[in-house]
Design an enzyme around this catalytic site. Sequence first.
Site, PDB file in Angstrom:
ATOM      1  CB  THR A 250      -0.893  -0.028   1.262  1.00  0.00           C
ATOM      2  OG1 THR A 250      -1.837  -1.096   1.107  1.00  0.00           O
ATOM      3  CG2 THR A 250      -1.632   1.284   1.466  1.00  0.00           C
TER       4      THR A 250
ATOM      5  CG  ASN B 258      -1.004  -8.709   6.519  1.00  0.00           C
ATOM      6  OD1 ASN B 258      -0.526  -9.714   7.034  1.00  0.00           O
ATOM      7  ND2 ASN B 258      -0.409  -8.084   5.526  1.00  0.00           N
TER       8      ASN B 258
ATOM      9  N   GLY C 202       9.340  -7.161  -0.394  1.00  0.00           N
ATOM     10  CA  GLY C 202       8.641  -5.893  -0.235  1.00  0.00           C
ATOM     11  C   GLY C 202       9.569  -4.701  -0.182  1.00  0.00           C
ATOM     12  NE  ARG C 203      10.406  -4.440   5.222  1.00  0.00           N
ATOM     13  CZ  ARG C 203      10.909  -4.967   6.329  1.00  0.00           C
ATOM     14  NH1 ARG C 203      11.181  -4.174   7.355  1.00  0.00           N
ATOM     15  NH2 ARG C 203      11.124  -6.267   6.422  1.00  0.00           N
TER      16      ARG C 203
ATOM     17  CG  ASN D 128      -4.718  -4.288  10.925  1.00  0.00           C
ATOM     18  OD1 ASN D 128      -4.511  -3.190  11.446  1.00  0.00           O
ATOM     19  ND2 ASN D 128      -4.569  -4.493   9.618  1.00  0.00           N
TER      20      ASN D 128
ATOM     21  NE  ARG E 106       1.509 -11.443   0.977  1.00  0.00           N
ATOM     22  CZ  ARG E 106       2.253 -10.483   1.501  1.00  0.00           C
ATOM     23  NH1 ARG E 106       1.725  -9.340   1.855  1.00  0.00           N
ATOM     24  NH2 ARG E 106       3.555 -10.657   1.657  1.00  0.00           N
TER      25      ARG E 106
ATOM     26  CG  HIS F 213      -4.759  -8.576   1.680  1.00  0.00           C
ATOM     27  ND1 HIS F 213      -4.114  -9.439   2.533  1.00  0.00           N
ATOM     28  CD2 HIS F 213      -4.297  -7.338   1.987  1.00  0.00           C
ATOM     29  CE1 HIS F 213      -3.295  -8.741   3.323  1.00  0.00           C
ATOM     30  NE2 HIS F 213      -3.389  -7.467   3.014  1.00  0.00           N
TER      31      HIS F 213
ATOM     32  CE1 TYR G  20      -6.214  -3.845   6.555  1.00  0.00           C
ATOM     33  CE2 TYR G  20      -4.562  -5.400   5.766  1.00  0.00           C
ATOM     34  CZ  TYR G  20      -4.886  -4.166   6.317  1.00  0.00           C
ATOM     35  OH  TYR G  20      -3.908  -3.274   6.650  1.00  0.00           O
TER      36      TYR G  20
ATOM     37  CD  GLN H  94      -2.816  -7.728  -1.175  1.00  0.00           C
ATOM     38  OE1 GLN H  94      -2.654  -6.562  -0.832  1.00  0.00           O
ATOM     39  NE2 GLN H  94      -2.305  -8.758  -0.519  1.00  0.00           N
TER      40      GLN H  94
HETATM   41  C1  LIG Z   1       4.709   0.215   2.947  1.00  0.00           C
HETATM   42  C2  LIG Z   1       4.160  -1.185   3.049  1.00  0.00           C
HETATM   43  C3  LIG Z   1       2.863  -1.428   2.640  1.00  0.00           C
HETATM   44  C4  LIG Z   1       2.346  -2.729   2.680  1.00  0.00           C
HETATM   45  N1  LIG Z   1       1.090  -2.966   2.189  1.00  0.00           N
HETATM   46  C5  LIG Z   1       0.639  -4.234   2.070  1.00  0.00           C
HETATM   47  C6  LIG Z   1      -0.574  -4.522   1.376  1.00  0.00           C
HETATM   48  O1  LIG Z   1      -1.260  -3.640   0.831  1.00  0.00           O
HETATM   49  N2  LIG Z   1      -0.966  -5.821   1.304  1.00  0.00           N
HETATM   50  C7  LIG Z   1      -0.231  -6.835   1.871  1.00  0.00           C
HETATM   51  O2  LIG Z   1      -0.634  -8.004   1.765  1.00  0.00           O
HETATM   52  N3  LIG Z   1       0.923  -6.594   2.513  1.00  0.00           N
HETATM   53  C8  LIG Z   1       1.395  -5.334   2.607  1.00  0.00           C
HETATM   54  N4  LIG Z   1       2.616  -5.097   3.184  1.00  0.00           N
HETATM   55  C9  LIG Z   1       3.443  -6.227   3.631  1.00  0.00           C
HETATM   56  C10 LIG Z   1       4.431  -6.649   2.520  1.00  0.00           C
HETATM   57  O3  LIG Z   1       3.742  -7.226   1.437  1.00  0.00           O
HETATM   58  C11 LIG Z   1       5.476  -7.676   3.029  1.00  0.00           C
HETATM   59  O4  LIG Z   1       4.796  -8.806   3.509  1.00  0.00           O
HETATM   60  C12 LIG Z   1       6.350  -7.106   4.118  1.00  0.00           C
HETATM   61  O5  LIG Z   1       6.895  -5.848   3.730  1.00  0.00           O
HETATM   62  C13 LIG Z   1       7.509  -8.045   4.489  1.00  0.00           C
HETATM   63  O6  LIG Z   1       8.327  -8.281   3.373  1.00  0.00           O
HETATM   64  P1  LIG Z   1       9.776  -7.550   3.256  1.00  0.00           P
HETATM   65  O7  LIG Z   1      10.541  -7.963   4.490  1.00  0.00           O
HETATM   66  O8  LIG Z   1      10.375  -8.108   1.988  1.00  0.00           O
HETATM   67  O9  LIG Z   1       9.525  -6.079   3.216  1.00  0.00           O
HETATM   68  C14 LIG Z   1       3.148  -3.796   3.180  1.00  0.00           C
HETATM   69  C15 LIG Z   1       4.447  -3.524   3.617  1.00  0.00           C
HETATM   70  C16 LIG Z   1       4.965  -2.252   3.546  1.00  0.00           C
HETATM   71  C17 LIG Z   1       6.395  -2.013   3.969  1.00  0.00           C
END
Ligand SMILES: Cc1cc2nc3c(=O)[nH]c(=O)nc-3n(C[C@H](O)[C@H](O)[C@H](O)COP(=O)(O)O)c2cc1C
Length: 359
Positions: A25, A177, A316-317, A234, A226, A174, A179, A97
């Site tokens: 997001t 987390n 992700g990050r 949450n 997922r 999704h 939702y 997603q």
């Molecule tokens: C800024 C941000 C927004 C995220 N938004 C979502 C999302 O919309 N849907 C989701 O399933 N996970 C979301 N996540 C979780 C990521 O998909 C991922 O599981 C998490 O960052 C861990 O992976 P990483 O260690 O590679 O960053 C978000 C994570 C971050 C950092």
Amino acid sequence: MSLLFSKAQLGPLTLQNHLVIAPMTRSRATNNVPNDLMVEYYVQRGSAGLIVTEGTSPSPNGLGYPRIPGIFSEAQVAGWKKITDAVHARGAKIFVQLMHTGRITHPLNLPQGGEVVAPSAVAAAGQMYTDAEGMKDFVTPRAMSEAGIKHAVAEFAQAAKNAVAAGFDGIELHAANGYLLEQFIRPNSNKRTDKYGGSIENRARFVLEVVAATCAAIGKDRVGIRLSPFGVFNDMPEYPEMAADYTYLARALNETGLMYVHLVDHSAMGAPPVPDEIKVLYRKTFKRTLILSGGYDAARAETDLTAGKADLIAVGRPFLANPDLIERWKEGAAENAPDMATFYTPGPKGYTDYPALSG
Ligand SMILES: Cc1cc2nc3c(=O)[nH]c(=O)nc-3n(C[C@H](O)[C@H](O)[C@H](O)COP(=O)(O)O)c2cc1C
């Protein structure tokens, strides 16, 4: 040559490598409609194998956070079409997603006519950010009627059709987390006494109906899901039947024939660890594609792929902060650090201005 950077198969789709961008997001969709700034962000990351977009709502009721996109209006579909076209031109595949936030919202974040709905009238503990008034307590949602549940299932199915019309290769449901989909699975948020509450067979019913409806709408090869077993984000506390419930889900999801399961592990972000046994169980039970995510770097991704722990790895990050992550990982180059302060702020800062190596 490494497995990570070699081509991968996702059902009928050939991916240019084994790396998936995890859904993130980013709250740049002013008025909940994808825009040109978002085109730029996704195009910059088009060297991934598969992009899973940020959480995108199938319903006006699911737009829980400020400036998140939807995929239920014509303008939203048209906005997404620009993104999928541009991403495909770079060789990546892209799934949207579908995230319905359920009780994780605030009326101030919802568009006119949007309503806070959930399996039961149980408010989540804590607060959330609104553009209008800053941090606000979560409100008590309206418990969905059976007709409301049918309506939500239909919204997911329509959103899946809209996704195909918008040029997406598929959708990711999704169910992680905290939702809406997970709110049905977990007993702390689902207190229903009808066929959608009580036993795990009942608590899983809504999720399985959404899987069935979306698979019927666009085909099994285009639907992934997922999950966050043992996730507590949450206000989703642990409970004694967690392992048993997620074991049931693994079997039931395998029977649906959907394309993939994508498991969340947020231990690298300070969440409790996800037991290895549950990942192994999904690997054994779910016969199609398994995606693992959470805290991966290139070396660990390669190790887990080689060991057969997963078919694809989602990141992700590192992708958020490095549009050219594939190139950097190939070269062993240094990475930009993600700036948390701009994760969800409007505009290009911290979004499209992370430098590329050759930029
Ligand atoms: C800024 C941000 C927004 C995220 N938004 C979502 C999302 O919309 N849907 C989701 O399933 N996970 C979301 N996540 C979780 C990521 O998909 C991922 O599981 C998490 O960052 C861990 O992976 P990483 O260690 O590679 O960053 C978000 C994570 C971050 C950092």
